[in-house]
Design an enzyme around this catalytic site. Structure first.
Site, PDB file in Angstrom:
ATOM      1  N   ARG A 193       0.838  -1.207   0.000  1.00 39.87           N
ATOM      2  CA  ARG A 193       0.000   0.000   0.000  1.00 39.87           C
ATOM      3  C   ARG A 193       0.876   1.262   0.000  1.00 39.87           C
ATOM      4  NH1 ARG A 193      -4.641   0.387   4.401  1.00 39.87           N
ATOM      5  NH2 ARG A 193      -2.890   0.934   5.758  1.00 39.87           N
ATOM      6  N   LYS A 253      -2.444   6.717   1.223  1.00 35.83           N
ATOM      7  CA  LYS A 253      -2.356   7.115   2.635  1.00 35.83           C
ATOM      8  C   LYS A 253      -1.392   8.300   2.745  1.00 35.83           C
ATOM      9  CE  LYS A 253      -2.514   4.829   7.142  1.00 35.83           C
ATOM     10  NZ  LYS A 253      -3.827   5.263   7.599  1.00 35.83           N
ATOM     11  N   GLU A 310     -16.537   6.188   3.590  1.00 38.37           N
ATOM     12  CA  GLU A 310     -15.799   5.634   4.737  1.00 38.37           C
ATOM     13  C   GLU A 310     -16.321   6.211   6.039  1.00 38.37           C
ATOM     14  OE1 GLU A 310     -11.533   4.658   4.505  1.00 38.37           O
ATOM     15  OE2 GLU A 310     -11.440   6.420   3.242  1.00 38.37           O
TER      16      GLU A 310
HETATM   17  C1  LIG Z   1      -8.968   6.609   5.897  1.00 35.73           C
HETATM   18  C2  LIG Z   1      -8.741   5.228   6.391  1.00 35.73           C
HETATM   19  N1  LIG Z   1      -9.559   4.246   5.967  1.00 35.73           N
HETATM   20  C3  LIG Z   1      -9.405   2.966   6.389  1.00 35.73           C
HETATM   21  C4  LIG Z   1      -8.408   2.611   7.274  1.00 35.73           C
HETATM   22  C5  LIG Z   1      -8.257   1.201   7.716  1.00 35.73           C
HETATM   23  O1  LIG Z   1      -7.155   0.595   7.080  1.00 35.73           O
HETATM   24  P1  LIG Z   1      -6.393  -0.609   7.758  1.00 35.73           P
HETATM   25  O2  LIG Z   1      -7.354  -1.709   7.934  1.00 35.73           O
HETATM   26  O3  LIG Z   1      -5.323  -0.968   6.761  1.00 35.73           O
HETATM   27  O4  LIG Z   1      -5.852  -0.113   9.053  1.00 35.73           O
HETATM   28  C6  LIG Z   1      -7.537   3.599   7.749  1.00 35.73           C
HETATM   29  C7  LIG Z   1      -6.464   3.269   8.692  1.00 35.73           C
HETATM   30  O5  LIG Z   1      -5.368   2.979   8.281  1.00 35.73           O
HETATM   31  C8  LIG Z   1      -7.694   4.930   7.304  1.00 35.73           C
HETATM   32  O6  LIG Z   1      -6.889   5.905   7.736  1.00 35.73           O
END
Ligand SMILES: Cc1ncc(COP(=O)(O)O)c(C=O)c1O
Length: 339
Positions: free
Chosen positions: A80, A183, A219
């Site tokens: 990622r 991210k 989200e």
């Molecule tokens: C905007 C956002 N969506 C979803 C997630 C969940 O992702 P993960 O399951 O990889 O922690 C996160 C956290 O990392 C996030 O910051």
């Protein structure tokens, strides 16, 4: 050193002994370096400070009943991060080096990994920033990768419980063809006002609809959304949400439990039909949703009618936690064990 009160950790920064760093210069990544300095000394014209050339990741290490340390899906976080790097024109950090850096920083800070019984864990925060000086809007020529750790408390101190969420229409987190799938720090800067509005009004987090039509679910704060109905796990397909590694893992476990899995746009009205719903991510694994309020439209979608987490969410939550802590077999090789 002062004893750490493992049962009272919050999600905050605690100084640990070491971090790991790696510099990108002259078109290549250098060696991993163990460092005990907490601060970074960077150029005031670094692109991370002006143009947001900044990417980060979040994952955890868990201490098992057997005393072993387990890191959950570091390769997925490495991939990622590479996708984010491609998104904002930064050099990709190789998967093998990423996993090596994560293992190195976890091992060097072993005394900060909470004991099994505490239900706490070690949060791992990798970041990659443009450090080269640049005044025009262009990618930097030099970069720094850092990974640090900090012990964090269990998300559910009083047991697995439901929370209310609120739809925020005033602000968008990410544009449909923007950086939502990456991210990058900028997405989180864009979410601060919505997040504050939600918290000030007593909600667990803000809930985003798609930025273009305000019609489909995107989200919930820093977590993905899933809903459950008719023995089906349903999660949004959208070009502006982060591909959650927890969500991906839950989709697999749901399928293994005999549920159908659907990834598709979810219209807001469909919220009335879910038997269960949750926000999923590294922080909580699953935070079950009690209700989602749409204040502007004077609607309240009550999902957990009795206020309690649903049985499928509960089963998925316990299954994934059991794999992370090594209480149950790891059939997909998600866990990296450090002896
Ligand atoms: C905007 C956002 N969506 C979803 C997630 C969940 O992702 P993960 O399951 O990889 O922690 C996160 C956290 O990392 C996030 O910051």
């Amino acid at each position: 050193m002062k004893e750490i009160d493992w049962s009272n950790l919050s999600f905050g920064y605690m100084k640990t002994d070491y971090n790991v760093r790696c510099y990108y210069r002259d078109g290549k990544w250098g060696e991993l370096e163990l460092c005990s300095e907490e601060t970074l000394n960077i150029h005031m014209a670094a692109t991370c400070l002006h143009y947001g050339q900044e990417a980060f990741e979040g994952l955890k290490a868990y201490r098992g009943k057997d005393g072993k340390i387990r890191i959950f899906r570091p390769e997925a976080n490495a991939e990622r991060l590479q996708s984010t790097c491609r998104g904002i024109l930064m050099p990709e950090f190789p998967t093998e080096m990423f996993c090596e850096a994560v293992k190195k920083v976890v091992k060097a800070n072993e005394r900060f990994i909470p004991p099994y019984e505490s239900g706490a864990s070690l949060y791992i925060r990798p970041l990659l920033i443009g450090t080269g000086a640049q005044v025009g809007v262009h990618p930097a020529k030099e970069y720094l990768f850092v990974v640090f750790v900090t012990p964090v408390g269990p998300y559910f101190k009083g047991g697995f419980a439901t929370n209310p969420y609120v739809i925020i229409r005033q602000y968008d987190r990410a544009a449909p063809l923007g950086t939502g799938t990456f991210k990058v720090g900028g997405n989180y800067a864009a979410s601060l006002r919505a997040n504050k509005m939600a918290h000030d009004a007593g909600y667990a987090s803000e809930f985003y609809l798609d930025a273009k039509e305000k019609k489909y679910i995107d989200e919930c704060g820093a977590a993905n959304f899933f809903g459950i109905k008719n023995n089906t796990y349903i999660t949004p397909l959208s070009t502006s949400i982060l591909p959650s590694i927890t969500n991906r893992s839950l989709m697999q476990l749901a399928e293994d439990m005999g549920l159908k899995v659907e990834r598709r746009p979810i219209p807001e009205e469909e919220l009335t039909t879910f038997e269960e719903a949750g926000a999923c991510g590294t922080a909580a694994v699953i935070s079950p949703i009690e209700r989602i309020d749409d204040l502007e439209n004077q609607k309240s979608y009550v999902i957990a009618k009795d206020g309690k987490p649903g049985p499928i969410s509960e089963k998925l939550y316990h299954k994934l936690r059991a794999i992370q802590y090594g209480d149950e077999p790891d059939p997909y090789g998600w866990v990296t064990v450090i002896d």
